[in-house]
Motif scaffolding. Structure first.
Motif, PDB file in Angstrom:
ATOM      1  N   MET A   1      -0.033   2.959  12.821  1.00 18.65           N
ATOM      2  CA  MET A   1       0.128   1.951  11.594  1.00 18.65           C
ATOM      3  C   MET A   1       0.787   2.831  10.497  1.00 18.65           C
ATOM      4  N   ARG A   2       1.516   1.992   9.888  1.00 18.37           N
ATOM      5  CA  ARG A   2       2.601   2.754   8.622  1.00 18.37           C
ATOM      6  C   ARG A   2       2.246   2.015   7.281  1.00 18.37           C
ATOM      7  N   PHE A   3       1.927   3.079   6.418  1.00 20.15           N
ATOM      8  CA  PHE A   3       1.827   2.300   5.142  1.00 20.15           C
ATOM      9  C   PHE A   3       2.565   3.398   4.180  1.00 20.15           C
ATOM     10  N   PRO A   4       3.172   2.788   3.133  1.00 22.91           N
ATOM     11  CA  PRO A   4       3.829   3.667   2.025  1.00 22.91           C
ATOM     12  C   PRO A   4       2.999   4.616   1.405  1.00 22.91           C
ATOM     13  N   GLU A   5       3.495   5.635   0.784  1.00 19.83           N
ATOM     14  CA  GLU A   5       2.711   6.716   0.221  1.00 19.83           C
ATOM     15  C   GLU A   5       2.849   6.104  -1.437  1.00 19.83           C
ATOM     16  N   LEU A   6       1.699   5.681  -1.989  1.00 18.99           N
ATOM     17  CA  LEU A   6       1.742   5.409  -3.126  1.00 18.99           C
ATOM     18  C   LEU A   6       0.910   6.090  -4.066  1.00 18.99           C
ATOM     19  N   SER A   7      -0.114   6.954  -3.788  1.00 16.24           N
ATOM     20  CA  SER A   7      -0.938   7.676  -4.379  1.00 16.24           C
ATOM     21  C   SER A   7      -1.630   8.895  -3.750  1.00 16.24           C
ATOM     22  N   ASP A   8      -2.137   9.747  -4.523  1.00 22.04           N
ATOM     23  CA  ASP A   8      -2.701  11.048  -3.820  1.00 22.04           C
ATOM     24  C   ASP A   8      -4.174  10.868  -3.538  1.00 22.04           C
ATOM     25  N   SER A   9      -4.696   9.782  -3.835  1.00 18.94           N
ATOM     26  CA  SER A   9      -6.167   9.808  -3.654  1.00 18.94           C
ATOM     27  C   SER A   9      -6.649   8.269  -3.196  1.00 18.94           C
ATOM     28  N   TYR A  10      -7.758   8.281  -2.509  1.00 19.38           N
ATOM     29  CA  TYR A  10      -8.354   7.036  -1.953  1.00 19.38           C
ATOM     30  C   TYR A  10      -9.047   6.434  -3.317  1.00 19.38           C
ATOM     31  N   THR A  11      -9.341   4.901  -2.892  1.00 20.68           N
ATOM     32  CA  THR A  11      -9.934   4.378  -4.065  1.00 20.68           C
ATOM     33  C   THR A  11     -10.605   3.048  -3.563  1.00 20.68           C
TER      34      THR A  11
ATOM     35  N   ARG B   1      -7.380  -8.687   3.729  1.00 22.22           N
ATOM     36  CA  ARG B   1      -6.551  -8.397   2.464  1.00 22.22           C
ATOM     37  C   ARG B   1      -7.044  -7.165   1.902  1.00 22.22           C
ATOM     38  N   LEU B   2      -8.203  -6.931   1.626  1.00 20.48           N
ATOM     39  CA  LEU B   2      -8.917  -5.864   1.064  1.00 20.48           C
ATOM     40  C   LEU B   2      -8.529  -4.640   1.905  1.00 20.48           C
ATOM     41  N   LEU B   3      -8.737  -4.449   3.160  1.00 19.94           N
ATOM     42  CA  LEU B   3      -8.523  -3.440   3.830  1.00 19.94           C
ATOM     43  C   LEU B   3      -7.166  -3.043   3.935  1.00 19.94           C
ATOM     44  N   ALA B   4      -6.107  -4.035   3.776  1.00 14.94           N
ATOM     45  CA  ALA B   4      -4.637  -3.755   3.781  1.00 14.94           C
ATOM     46  C   ALA B   4      -4.197  -3.119   2.497  1.00 14.94           C
ATOM     47  N   ASP B   5      -4.871  -3.679   1.426  1.00 18.03           N
ATOM     48  CA  ASP B   5      -4.517  -3.044   0.106  1.00 18.03           C
ATOM     49  C   ASP B   5      -4.947  -1.826  -0.156  1.00 18.03           C
ATOM     50  N   VAL B   6      -6.397  -1.444   0.324  1.00 15.20           N
ATOM     51  CA  VAL B   6      -6.625  -0.067   0.479  1.00 15.20           C
ATOM     52  C   VAL B   6      -5.980   0.988   1.130  1.00 15.20           C
ATOM     53  N   SER B   7      -5.930   0.548   2.050  1.00 13.47           N
ATOM     54  CA  SER B   7      -4.995   1.370   3.020  1.00 13.47           C
ATOM     55  C   SER B   7      -3.591   1.759   2.734  1.00 13.47           C
ATOM     56  N   ARG B   8      -3.077   0.945   1.933  1.00 12.68           N
ATOM     57  CA  ARG B   8      -1.524   1.229   1.674  1.00 12.68           C
ATOM     58  C   ARG B   8      -1.614   2.245   0.372  1.00 12.68           C
TER      59      ARG B   8
ATOM     60  N   ILE C   1      -3.525   5.031   0.399  1.00  7.40           N
ATOM     61  CA  ILE C   1      -3.801   6.158   1.056  1.00  7.40           C
ATOM     62  C   ILE C   1      -2.595   6.998   1.176  1.00  7.40           C
ATOM     63  N   PRO C   2      -2.253   8.110   0.823  1.00  2.40           N
ATOM     64  CA  PRO C   2      -1.073   8.911   1.143  1.00  2.40           C
ATOM     65  C   PRO C   2      -1.015   9.408   2.671  1.00  2.40           C
ATOM     66  N   ASN C   3      -0.197   9.520   3.439  1.00  2.00           N
ATOM     67  CA  ASN C   3       0.016   9.955   4.451  1.00  2.00           C
ATOM     68  C   ASN C   3      -1.280   9.332   5.673  1.00  2.00           C
ATOM     69  N   PHE C   4      -1.325   8.164   5.488  1.00  5.49           N
ATOM     70  CA  PHE C   4      -2.431   7.382   6.196  1.00  5.49           C
ATOM     71  C   PHE C   4      -1.963   7.689   7.712  1.00  5.49           C
ATOM     72  N   GLU C   5      -0.965   7.795   8.149  1.00  4.93           N
ATOM     73  CA  GLU C   5      -0.714   8.117   9.653  1.00  4.93           C
ATOM     74  C   GLU C   5      -1.344   9.600  10.132  1.00  4.93           C
ATOM     75  N   LYS C   6      -1.595  10.283   9.215  1.00  4.30           N
ATOM     76  CA  LYS C   6      -1.960  11.783   9.377  1.00  4.30           C
ATOM     77  C   LYS C   6      -3.315  11.884  10.204  1.00  4.30           C
ATOM     78  N   TYR C   7      -4.101  10.609   9.865  1.00  2.41           N
ATOM     79  CA  TYR C   7      -5.641  10.781  10.008  1.00  2.41           C
ATOM     80  C   TYR C   7      -5.994  10.245  11.695  1.00  2.41           C
ATOM     81  N   GLU C   8      -6.849  11.013  12.095  1.00  4.54           N
ATOM     82  CA  GLU C   8      -7.126  10.462  13.611  1.00  4.54           C
ATOM     83  C   GLU C   8      -7.889   9.375  13.793  1.00  4.54           C
ATOM     84  N   LYS C   9      -8.491   8.741  12.794  1.00  2.00           N
ATOM     85  CA  LYS C   9      -9.372   7.629  13.061  1.00  2.00           C
ATOM     86  C   LYS C   9      -9.839   6.899  11.684  1.00  2.00           C
TER      87      LYS C   9
END
Length: 377
Positions: A16-26, A66-73, A75-83
């Motif tokens: 999955m690919r999401f743009p890097e918009l922030s440096d923290s999770y929320t 919708r919530l899952l998609a919004d929060v995931s977007r 997260i910076p470098n989302f694709e680097k996480y294993e799971k």
């Protein structure tokens, strides 16, 4: 209230690919057209290069997606996480048990920030009830003790644990913002937490009064399995600022015995005893509890006997949980008692690290305990 919808799956973020918009999770909260909360989702970084979605609930699949998609977007470098993992659905069921409908509780904010270099989170949420004219602050801090002896000054109130103070500083802005809202300026404030979250509650409450956000009689505290937060000087100041404060302790729960207090060497244990000694009521060198202890020596089911610990030493009553000798080197002692309060099991970080699925949401449970306390007293 409809059943909450909860994902029970795993997603491989590498696909999955999401743009890097922030440096923290929320956290994101979903509202319907009537401004009713219909879902919320928090994604945080956990161990082994994984992300965890919890707490996460929604009233229908569309809101959840919708919530899952919004929060995931976010997260910076989302694709680097294993799971991306999800806590067991029981975390999010029966949210209505926390408050009765007549209380009209509204979620003001949730927060989750990194407390240390390892990534252990300080988290919590703040709710308000116009019907009761009160604000409730529930806090959580997962394992991560760096120093035990109180050594950090806490705004002239005494010395406190350095790690607890660091967690407090990272979360204080959320409490301050909520209590500074003119709309709620006359509302009482209730502060609660379990374990290390209780330590954060023990720091937030006196600072609320110290900073003039509320008067002493407007702040009420009940914690569960709280460790010693500061030294004797802090204890005395806390008791003056927060007269309505209770520490609920279960049997030989190990955490309230940490950090260790300085023992009263003038005391001679009676012959045949286990050698337990009371805390020194004049030493400022070690940890020292604040607030009145409510000790359940056995079960915590409704109607179970408990003790109101008004004996000496003050705040460290030697006839309550301090009476049994506790081996602080035994990491298994009192763990079950710490994880079980009023029949609610609170598996902590080590359960999550081992991949256990029955992990509970401590912030939700802390709110549930707040209600339970009034049923037991």
């Amino acid at each position: 209230m409809p059943e909450y919808w909860h994902l029970e799956t795993e997603i491989q973020p590498g696909k999955m690919r999401f743009p890097e918009l922030s440096d923290s999770y929320t956290t994101e909260v979903a509202f319907d057209s009537a401004h009713k909360i219909v879902g919320y989702c928090t994604i945080r970084v956990v161990n082994l290069n994984r992300l965890c979605a919890a707490p996460f609930y929604a009233e229908n699949p569309e809101v959840a997606a919708r919530l899952l998609a919004d929060v995931s977007r976010i997260i910076p470098n989302f694709e680097k996480y294993e799971k991306l993992i999800f806590w067991y659905p029981s975390v999010n069921k029966n949210m209505e048990r926390t408050f009765s409908p007549s209380e009209t509780q509204t979620l003001l904010t949730t927060f989750s920030v990194r407390c240390d270099f390892i990534g252990n989170p300080c988290a919590g949420y703040i709710v308000v009830s116009d019907a009761l004219q009160q604000i409730t602050v529930s806090q959580l801090l997962l394992e991560g003790w760096t120093t035990l002896k109180p050594s950090a000054d806490f705004y002239g109130m005494g010395l406190v644990n350095t790690y607890f103070r660091s967690g407090h500083e990272k979360t204080w802005q959320y409490v301050q913002e909520a209590l500074s809202n003119p709309q709620y300026q006359n509302y009482d404030v209730y502060v609660t937490g379990h374990s290390l979250g209780g330590a954060l509650a023990g720091l937030a409450a006196p600072r609320i009064v110290h900073d003039g956000l509320r008067q002493s009689h407007q702040v009420k505290v009940i914690t569960f399995g709280e460790p010693r937060v500061g030294n004797l000087d802090f204890s005395r100041t806390y008791d003056q600022l927060i007269p309505y404060s209770f520490r609920v302790t279960h049997a030989i729960d190990i955490v309230p015995h940490l950090p260790a207090c300085v023992k009263d060497l003038s005391y001679t244990p009676p012959a045949g005893s286990d050698g337990s000694m009371p805390c020194d009521p004049v030493s400022t060198n070690g940890g020292y509890h604040h607030g009145l202890e409510i000790w359940y020596p056995g079960n915590m089911t409704q109607g179970s006997p408990y003790m109101i610990c008004t004996g000496l030493p003050r705040d460290e009553d030697f006839s309550c949980s301090n009476a049994p000798k506790v081996d602080l080197d035994d990491t298994t002692m009192g763990v079950w008692d710490h994880r079980n309060y009023f029949g609610v099991e609170t598996l902590e970080l080590q359960k999550m690290l081992s991949g256990g699925k029955e992990l509970q949401n401590d912030t939700h449970i802390a709110m549930f305990w707040w209600k339970m306390i009034f049923e037991h007293f």
